[in-house]
Design a protein around this motif. Sequence first.
Motif, PDB file in Angstrom:
ATOM      1  N   ASP A   8      37.503  15.148  14.501  1.00 33.33           N
ATOM      2  CA  ASP A   8      37.995  13.802  14.173  1.00 33.33           C
ATOM      3  C   ASP A   8      36.895  12.930  13.563  1.00 33.33           C
ATOM      4  N   HIS A   9      35.720  13.510  13.366  1.00 41.20           N
ATOM      5  CA  HIS A   9      34.597  12.783  12.752  1.00 41.20           C
ATOM      6  C   HIS A   9      34.146  13.457  11.457  1.00 41.20           C
ATOM      7  N   ASP A  44      31.301   8.276  20.398  1.00 43.73           N
ATOM      8  CA  ASP A  44      32.334   8.667  21.364  1.00 43.73           C
ATOM      9  C   ASP A  44      31.865   8.521  22.810  1.00 43.73           C
ATOM     10  N   HIS A 101      36.649   7.675  25.129  1.00 44.06           N
ATOM     11  CA  HIS A 101      37.854   7.994  24.361  1.00 44.06           C
ATOM     12  C   HIS A 101      39.070   7.245  24.898  1.00 44.06           C
TER      13      HIS A 101
HETATM   14 ZN   LIG Z   1      36.008  11.600  18.580  1.00 46.06          ZN
END
Ligand SMILES: [Zn+2]
Length: 299
Positions: free
Chosen positions: A115-116, A219, A222
């Motif tokens: 997701d990065h 992060d 979350h």
């Molecule tokens: Zn993440």
Amino acid sequence: MPTRPIRQVPGVYHRRVGDIVVTVLNDGFQDAPMTSVVNIPQDEAVAMMRAAFRPVPRRTAVQAFLIHSADRLALVDAGCGPAKPTVGKLPANLAAAGIRPEEIDTVLMTHLHPDHFGGLRDATGAAAFPRAELHIAAEEYDYWHSDEAAAAETDKARRKSFFGGARASLAAYEGRIRTFSGEAEVFPGVTSLPLPGHTPGHSGYMVESAGERLLIWGDIIHVPEVQVPRPEACMAVDVLPTLGIETRRAIFERAARERLTVAGMHLHFPALANLRQEGDSFLLLPEAWSSADLADGAT
Ligand SMILES: [Zn+2]
């Protein structure tokens, strides 16, 4: 008769930090089961979500950030990338902010999770930011390029998407990758800050200008509704969960003590907040949205 809206207008928010402007760019959201939150009894975690009026399964926002400094235009993380239903909105929001991908000269990575890094490449697999130098902690680079670490990942699908994906994404930037260690000035006004645990080389970036500071902490959390009051709650994907708990507590304490504003990839948009310590627990205080102009001398 005006048409009823069917989608949001762009998710872009500008925040001044001294002479630097940080732009929050929303990439969308991901829903995930609460079983991905560990080291806390499931029923407690679910009850905390319900008490906070949050959906279960958890809905986690994904953000990236732009740093506009005097001589750099840096993107911090790249979101999930193309072809996913509820995420991948970063390119559209970048365009809405008036930025073309080729204008970005620097990409700073907090860590290498899908997701990065997903947005580092476009749908053809080419570098989405064709002129950018990519900065990452040496420890993070080494971990995802370690065959030993990859072999230790027993989940085959995850080995492919995490290790394979990280390597392929960085390969698109070959010759333009710069690694750093510890606290290092990445460019004037931006310093890396090791925040290990979620991954071995997970790093934040301290943005500092004209006496103001903002910590982009990656992060560290979350699920704010659970992990702020209960910092011992971890994610199932944390590579070094025990170290992650130590790091989370330490940075929570520091942010509370120093009245430091933090920005997080998985805080709710616009993803800027302060923390207050209450005994062993913490409280997240989202920063109020500001409509003030950002130009020098604006009031
Ligand atoms: Zn993440």
